[in-house]
Scaffold this active site. Structure first.
Site, PDB file in Angstrom:
ATOM      1  N   THR A  72      32.825  49.151  42.227  1.00 18.13           N
ATOM      2  CA  THR A  72      32.295  48.058  43.066  1.00 18.13           C
ATOM      3  C   THR A  72      33.435  47.190  43.601  1.00 18.13           C
ATOM      4  O   THR A  72      33.432  46.784  44.769  1.00 18.13           O
ATOM      5  CB  THR A  72      31.338  47.174  42.233  1.00 18.13           C
ATOM      6  OG1 THR A  72      30.310  48.011  41.719  1.00 18.13           O
ATOM      7  CG2 THR A  72      30.727  46.070  43.060  1.00 18.13           C
TER       8      THR A  72
ATOM      9  N   HIS B  12      35.101  48.871  46.452  1.00 15.92           N
ATOM     10  CA  HIS B  12      34.335  48.697  47.700  1.00 15.92           C
ATOM     11  C   HIS B  12      34.658  47.351  48.341  1.00 15.92           C
ATOM     12  O   HIS B  12      34.858  47.255  49.550  1.00 15.92           O
ATOM     13  CB  HIS B  12      32.823  48.765  47.425  1.00 15.92           C
ATOM     14  CG  HIS B  12      32.328  50.147  47.136  1.00 15.92           C
ATOM     15  ND1 HIS B  12      32.301  51.121  48.095  1.00 15.92           N
ATOM     16  CD2 HIS B  12      31.863  50.714  46.002  1.00 15.92           C
ATOM     17  CE1 HIS B  12      31.826  52.240  47.566  1.00 15.92           C
ATOM     18  NE2 HIS B  12      31.557  52.022  46.289  1.00 15.92           N
TER      19      HIS B  12
HETATM   20 ZN    ZN Z   1      31.392  47.507  36.978  1.00 10.79          ZN
END
Ligand code: ZN
Ligand code: ZN
Length: 346
Positions: free
Chosen positions: A44, A47
């Site tokens: 994440t 990203h």
């Molecule tokens: Zn994580």
């Protein structure tokens, strides 16, 4: 505590991040200030670092990102009773409302109003982080900080693998990123007879092997379906843990699962994926599950117990250590894929 601290700030709506001096967060009566000892980089975070479509639609720079950590409690709010100064803690990263029907019925991990630390709020790529006491998980004193910092993603692996029975079964782990590699260790510890790991990256397949995979399959050189036929005497696998998010690999998962089997999907494909519902789901009578977050706090107890007891040795998964200042090296490695968990030490 007042003053400044070093933090990795997502400073603009574009590629990258910056190491900056920011204010040490202040806490309210229900929060705890934690000195971050170890913080690991999640997909994440990559990203957000790269600034893709998803992050552009979700996060609001400038802010401190990062959500996986462990650290020492240094200040507690007036109403906090569950931890003391000096305790080693990690945190459940989903901030839930406590009021929706899911929260009220023991399913807070699928709260309709979930916010995520370091995505929707200030995160832990910093020397200090403020966390609501309700989200804290107390770590055993002897648990090393780097190991404690990866319990949150390990919780995703545990939640996925243990979403159904695996004892004596054949489990396929599709996608050997850090969570896939953890899932291999969890499936083995939970009593799976065979754990078949699939990926296209040799480095990660090697880590899967180290974590106890009974077979590793390089999906770009070998046909995954053919090899499953061989390894299971034509039966197919009982359980698929889908962690790749790749449309072709996902479809292979539905093809390789045996009738009555289970496909548990943790991955987040970037676009809608097409499946043969008739032949691969309905006629096979399989169970398909979406997996998100960690059960609060059942999954945390499983993770902590599996690690602390030595049932799952997570050491091979933590492949790189850097200082906070060296964050760019960490992100480059994560984008390159030749790593397990990358841990930063503020
Ligand atoms: Zn994580
Ligand atoms: Zn809720």
């Amino acid at each position: 505590m007042s003053g400044k601290m070093k933090a990795i700030v997502k400073h603009h709506r574009g590629y990258g991040a910056k190491l900056q001096l920011v204010d040490i967060p202040s806490i309210n009566d229900h929060e705890v200030l934690i000195k971050v000892k170890a913080t690991s980089i999640c997909g994440t975070d990559v990203h957000i670092y790269k600034w893709d479509e998803w992050s552009a639609s979700r996060v609001n720079p400038p802010y401190v990102f990062g959500h996986e950590f462990s650290g020492e409690v240094v200040e507690i709010g007036a109403n906090v009773t569950n931890v003391n100064i000096g305790d080693s803690v990690s945190a459940e990263t989903h901030l839930v409302c406590g009021k929706c029907s899911q929260c009220l019925t023991g399913k807070a991990h699928i709260c309709k109003n979930t916010k995520i630390i370091g995505v929707d709020t200030q995160g832990c790529f910093a020397e200090y982080v403020a966390i609501p006491s309700a989200n804290l998980w107390k770590n055993p004193k002897e648990m090393p900080y780097d190991v404690a910092s990866i319990q949150e993603p390990m919780g995703n692996a545990v939640h996925t693998v243990l979403a159904g029975d695996v004892v004596g079964k054949t489990v396929a782990i599709i996608g050997c990123g850090p969570i896939g590699i953890m899932a291999v260790g969890v499936a083995k510890a939970a009593g799976a007879a065979q754990v078949i790991a699939f990926d296209v990256n040799e480095y990660r397949l090697d880590l899967a092997k180290q974590m106890g995979a009974t077979s590793i399959v390089d999906s770009k050189t070998v046909d995954p379906l053919q090899i499953v036929q061989q390894l299971t005497e034509g039966n197919g696998v009982d359980v698929v843990c889908e962690m790749s998010g790749h449309p072709i690999a996902m479809n292979q998962g539905f093809k390789m699962v045996t009738n009555g089997g289970r496909v548990s999907i943790l991955s987040l494909p970037v676009r809608p994926v097409e499946f043969d519902v008739t032949n691969d789901i309905v006629f096979k009578g399989i169970t398909v599950q979406g997996i998100t977050g960690r059960k609060m706090f059942e999954t945390w107890q499983q993770v902590s117990g599996l690690i602390h007891s030595g049932q799952v040795d997570v050491k091979p998964i933590i492949t790189h250590h850097f200082s906070l200042e060296e964050y760019e090296k960490g992100f480059d490695l994560m984008m390159d894929g030749n790593c397990g968990k990358v841990v930063l030490h503020p």
